[in-house]
Enzyme design. Structure first.
Site, PDB file in Angstrom:
ATOM      1  N   GLU A 173      -5.089  -5.101  10.646  1.00  0.00           N
ATOM      2  CA  GLU A 173      -4.065  -4.087  10.859  1.00  0.00           C
ATOM      3  C   GLU A 173      -4.332  -3.346  12.165  1.00  0.00           C
ATOM      4  O   GLU A 173      -5.159  -2.420  12.206  1.00  0.00           O
ATOM      5  CB  GLU A 173      -4.074  -3.070   9.712  1.00  0.00           C
ATOM      6  CG  GLU A 173      -3.775  -3.672   8.357  1.00  0.00           C
ATOM      7  CD  GLU A 173      -3.231  -2.619   7.391  1.00  0.00           C
ATOM      8  OE1 GLU A 173      -2.137  -2.818   6.874  1.00  0.00           O
ATOM      9  OE2 GLU A 173      -3.902  -1.591   7.191  1.00  0.00           O
ATOM     10  N   ASN A 219       0.865  -1.180   0.000  1.00  0.00           N
ATOM     11  CA  ASN A 219       0.000   0.000   0.000  1.00  0.00           C
ATOM     12  C   ASN A 219       0.902   1.230   0.000  1.00  0.00           C
ATOM     13  O   ASN A 219       1.512   1.549   1.022  1.00  0.00           O
ATOM     14  CB  ASN A 219      -0.881  -0.042   1.261  1.00  0.00           C
ATOM     15  CG  ASN A 219      -1.699   1.223   1.453  1.00  0.00           C
ATOM     16  OD1 ASN A 219      -1.781   2.064   0.558  1.00  0.00           O
ATOM     17  ND2 ASN A 219      -2.305   1.353   2.623  1.00  0.00           N
ATOM     18  N   HIS A 268      -9.420   0.962   5.009  1.00  0.00           N
ATOM     19  CA  HIS A 268      -8.145   1.200   5.686  1.00  0.00           C
ATOM     20  C   HIS A 268      -8.385   2.164   6.852  1.00  0.00           C
ATOM     21  O   HIS A 268      -9.186   3.091   6.743  1.00  0.00           O
ATOM     22  CB  HIS A 268      -7.109   1.768   4.708  1.00  0.00           C
ATOM     23  CG  HIS A 268      -5.730   1.780   5.305  1.00  0.00           C
ATOM     24  ND1 HIS A 268      -5.327   2.741   6.199  1.00  0.00           N
ATOM     25  CD2 HIS A 268      -4.681   0.929   5.159  1.00  0.00           C
ATOM     26  CE1 HIS A 268      -4.086   2.482   6.577  1.00  0.00           C
ATOM     27  NE2 HIS A 268      -3.666   1.388   5.954  1.00  0.00           N
ATOM     28  N   GLY A 281       2.740   2.171  10.741  1.00  0.00           N
ATOM     29  CA  GLY A 281       3.702   3.261  10.589  1.00  0.00           C
ATOM     30  C   GLY A 281       4.437   3.630  11.865  1.00  0.00           C
ATOM     31  O   GLY A 281       5.082   4.676  11.927  1.00  0.00           O
ATOM     32  N   SER A 293       3.632  -2.193  10.259  1.00  0.00           N
ATOM     33  CA  SER A 293       5.087  -2.226  10.500  1.00  0.00           C
ATOM     34  C   SER A 293       5.733  -3.559  10.124  1.00  0.00           C
ATOM     35  O   SER A 293       6.668  -4.009  10.797  1.00  0.00           O
ATOM     36  CB  SER A 293       5.402  -1.851  11.950  1.00  0.00           C
ATOM     37  OG  SER A 293       5.045  -0.493  12.201  1.00  0.00           O
ATOM     38  N   LYS A 342       0.013   4.240  -0.225  1.00  0.00           N
ATOM     39  CA  LYS A 342      -0.655   5.414   0.380  1.00  0.00           C
ATOM     40  C   LYS A 342      -0.453   6.637  -0.521  1.00  0.00           C
ATOM     41  O   LYS A 342      -0.404   6.491  -1.730  1.00  0.00           O
ATOM     42  CB  LYS A 342      -0.149   5.625   1.812  1.00  0.00           C
ATOM     43  CG  LYS A 342      -0.218   4.337   2.640  1.00  0.00           C
ATOM     44  CD  LYS A 342       0.027   4.525   4.091  1.00  0.00           C
ATOM     45  CE  LYS A 342      -0.105   3.189   4.803  1.00  0.00           C
ATOM     46  NZ  LYS A 342       0.012   3.280   6.246  1.00  0.00           N
ATOM     47  N   GLU A 384      -6.782   4.590   7.882  1.00  0.00           N
ATOM     48  CA  GLU A 384      -6.558   6.012   7.559  1.00  0.00           C
ATOM     49  C   GLU A 384      -7.789   6.600   6.851  1.00  0.00           C
ATOM     50  O   GLU A 384      -8.096   7.777   7.005  1.00  0.00           O
ATOM     51  CB  GLU A 384      -5.278   6.154   6.720  1.00  0.00           C
ATOM     52  CG  GLU A 384      -4.051   5.924   7.595  1.00  0.00           C
ATOM     53  CD  GLU A 384      -2.829   5.399   6.881  1.00  0.00           C
ATOM     54  OE1 GLU A 384      -2.775   5.444   5.629  1.00  0.00           O
ATOM     55  OE2 GLU A 384      -1.905   4.937   7.578  1.00  0.00           O
TER      56      GLU A 384
END
Ligand code: PGA
Length: 247
Positions: free
Chosen positions: A161, A9, A91, A167, A207, A11, A93
């Site tokens: 996730e 991904n 996701h 991250g 991560s 992003k 985010e």
């Protein structure tokens, strides 16, 4: 048997010059690679799909509707028209930045299916959820409400996730990953029966790096990874793919 999948991904990273990473990565794949999917930003989808080679291309989101007055949005049909085969939905985010709910994600999953795309549906708990011992409740509720009934083997991928691991360089212990993935597998089998529930790939994301991938892939119900930062460069993503191939 479930396929092994390494999905990257990107992003909101990468302009046309980043597409060279696809060529480099193609040249670094093991002889018998798992399925490799790269999800670049939407403006790169067409050009990414024109690249020859074994890497499949996915989008990072799609709208619930087929078309209409939704400035700036992209429908699943438009994603499929680029040649992409997959789309990330839900996701964390998108849930955080755009207020997406489980019911939005449920509708996006259906629209992806209608366009012939395979959704990579993301779920995951916050750090507060985990500390309060609510992880399985939260994950179970997200899975139940964001995944429509029309799941079939081959039409859906689920990515677990943990939000606190995305991250951050923080990764759950192998036992924590096993606990969640075994739980998700049991939920899928309970709802869809073994013929379907046992065949939906479950990815871990958050991560994943070259130095922890082999450990994560030891978990029986981890069928691959959804990788953010380490998918941006072929030299980081290739060893993760190699670890998956060997698992
Ligand atoms: P990360 O991102 O690998 O950079 O933690 C994972 C993701 O958000 O899919």
């Amino acid at each position: 048997m479930r396929p092994k999948i390494a999905a990257g991904n990107w992003k909101m990273n990468g302009t046309a010059s980043a597409l060279g990473e696809l060529d480099t990565l193609s040249g670094m794949l093991p002889d018998t690679p798992p399925q490799v999917i790269i999800c670049p930003p939407a403006p790169l989808l067409y050009r990414a799909c024109e690249k020859p080679g074994p890497i499949a291309i996915g989008a990072q989101d799609c709208h619930t509707a087929r078309s209409g007055a939704h400035t700036g949005d992209i429908s699943a049909e438009m994603v499929a028209d680029t040649g992409a085969t997959h789309v990330i939905v839900g996701h964390s985010e998108r849930r955080a930045d755009h207020g997406e709910t489980d019911s939005d994600i449920n509708a996006k999953t259906s629209s992806a299916w209608q366009a012939g795309l395979v959704p990579i549906l993301c779920i995951g708990e916050t750090e507060a959820d985990r500390e309060a011992g609510r992880t399985l409740d939260v994950i179970g509720a997200q899975l139940a409400s964001s995944l429509p009934d029309a799941v079939r083997p081959g039409n859906t991928v689920i990515a677990y996730e943990p939000i606190w691991a995305i991250g951050t360089g923080k990764v759950p212990t192998l036992d924590q990953i096993i606990e969640v993935h075994d739980f998700l597998r049991a939920q899928l089998i309970a709802r869809f029966g073994p013929d379907t529930g046992d065949l939906i790939p479950l990815l871990y994301g958050g991560s994943v790096k070259p130095d922890n991938a082999a450990t994560i892939f030891q978990a029986e119900n981890v069928d691959g990874a959804l990788v953010g930062g380490a998918s941006l460069s072929a030299s980081d993503f290739a060893p993760i793919i190699a670890a998956l191939a060997q698992s």
